[in-house]
Design a protein around this motif. Structure first.
Motif, mmCIF file in Angstrom:
data_model
loop_
_atom_site.group_PDB
_atom_site.id
_atom_site.type_symbol
_atom_site.label_atom_id
_atom_site.label_comp_id
_atom_site.label_asym_id
_atom_site.label_seq_id
_atom_site.Cartn_x
_atom_site.Cartn_y
_atom_site.Cartn_z
ATOM 1 N N GLU A 101 91.233 21.406 23.270
ATOM 2 C CA GLU A 101 90.901 21.951 24.589
ATOM 3 C C GLU A 101 89.630 22.790 24.520
ATOM 4 O O GLU A 101 89.545 23.743 23.748
ATOM 5 C CB GLU A 101 92.054 22.809 25.110
ATOM 6 C CG GLU A 101 91.871 23.343 26.504
ATOM 7 C CD GLU A 101 92.015 22.279 27.582
ATOM 8 O OE1 GLU A 101 91.582 22.525 28.714
ATOM 9 O OE2 GLU A 101 92.577 21.213 27.286
ATOM 10 N N TYR A 205 83.396 25.369 22.621
ATOM 11 C CA TYR A 205 84.692 25.587 21.992
ATOM 12 C C TYR A 205 84.713 26.874 21.184
ATOM 13 O O TYR A 205 83.686 27.463 20.873
ATOM 14 C CB TYR A 205 84.993 24.433 21.022
ATOM 15 C CG TYR A 205 85.130 23.081 21.654
ATOM 16 C CD1 TYR A 205 86.386 22.550 21.943
ATOM 17 C CD2 TYR A 205 84.002 22.314 21.938
ATOM 18 C CE1 TYR A 205 86.520 21.291 22.513
ATOM 19 C CE2 TYR A 205 84.121 21.054 22.513
ATOM 20 C CZ TYR A 205 85.377 20.546 22.788
ATOM 21 O OH TYR A 205 85.501 19.297 23.354
ATOM 22 N N GLY A 222 94.582 25.513 20.772
ATOM 23 C CA GLY A 222 94.312 24.549 21.829
ATOM 24 C C GLY A 222 95.460 24.428 22.805
ATOM 25 O O GLY A 222 95.255 24.358 24.028
ATOM 26 N N LYS A 226 95.273 25.637 26.736
ATOM 27 C CA LYS A 226 95.552 24.711 27.828
ATOM 28 C C LYS A 226 96.581 25.289 28.792
ATOM 29 O O LYS A 226 96.453 25.171 30.014
ATOM 30 C CB LYS A 226 96.040 23.374 27.271
ATOM 31 C CG LYS A 226 96.149 22.274 28.307
ATOM 32 C CD LYS A 226 96.439 20.934 27.641
ATOM 33 C CE LYS A 226 96.447 19.818 28.678
ATOM 34 N NZ LYS A 226 96.670 18.494 28.035
#
Length: 257
Positions: A101, A205, A222, A226
């Motif tokens: 993500e 990221y 991640g 999310k």
């Protein structure tokens, strides 16, 4: 790896940080409104999002805001555990792990001085011009290798906009929201114009160095990121920092940071 073994490894990783009073050392460059320092306090959309996610995971973090080239050098030398707001590139895969993500998406555009306007629709229209860039940024092959225009670096985004205002460069390239933030801070909004073409879009990221346990940490980060991005708290945070996007995009010209 069996689920129980994976969870055990993650638990041991977290306990290791706590037992040794160690923190993850995360480096990044001031990149307002995604991450920046104001009155001795670190703020920004991606910083605050990351801090919330790490808090939920029980991971303590030591933050350092440095020039981007130094951030990359610290990663390569093992002096930092990870970097905030780094773009994915194949050449970095051997060194870094990325969550599934992304933290946010950026849109790179160019700016020009109203006194010396240079509106354009393609990079082929920039014959003979000089474009301001940022040191340590890995620009796309099309942008990097074009012989139609020159590239000139400046140590900060503020310095680049100063050079643009003074006519020392003809255009500068940076993220749309970053550019707008700098223009507002420098009170140059009535002197400099944003060209509407989006040269590229790229996701950024929180990436960490490859070492024991980090793959599981990245997976957990991640997943939690999310979840958080679907909560009202994230929507409020995003709105506060002016999330937005444009549909006018030049194809095939990515600009990894």
């Amino acid at each position: 790896m069996p689920v129980i073994a994976r969870l055990t490894t993650l638990l041991l990783l977290c306990l290791s940080f706590a037992a040794q009073a160690e923190k993850l050392r995360i480096v990044t460059e001031p990149w307002a409104p995604y991450v920046y320092e104001e009155n001795g306090k670190i703020l920004g959309l991606d910083y605050e999002t990351t801090a919330i996610v790490f808090k939920r995971l029980g991971i303590d973090v030591e933050w350092q805001l440095l020039p981007w080239k130094r951030c990359l050098a610290m990663l390569e030398q093992g002096l930092a555990d990870g970097a905030l707001d780094i773009f994915h590139s194949d050449e970095r895969d051997a060194l870094l792990l990325y969550p599934s993500e992304p933290l946010s998406d950026v849109e790179f555009v160019m700016f020009y001085a109203n006194a010396r306007p240079h509106p354009f629709r393609t990079l082929d229209e920039l014959d003979g011009l000089t474009v301001g860039t940022s040191p340590g940024y890995l620009y796309s092959q099309a942008f990097r290798e074009s012989s139609r225009f020159k590239r000139e670096t400046a140590p900060t985004h503020e310095a680049n906009f100063g050079k643009l205002q003074l006519g020392r460069i003809d255009l500068l390239i940076t993220d749309r929201r970053v550019g707008r933030h700098v223009l507002k801070a420098l009170q140059l909004g009535d002197q400099i114009t944003e060209n509407p073409l989006v040269v590229s879009r790229q996701s950024q990221y929180l990436a960490v160095r490859r070492k024991a346990g980090m793959d599981l940490l990245v997976q957990r980060f991640g997943a939690e990121l999310k979840r958080f991005k679907h909560e009202p708290a994230y929507a409020e945070l995003s709105a506060r920092y002016g999330a937005g996007s444009s549909a006018n995009v030049a194809p095939r010209d990515t600009v990894p940071r």
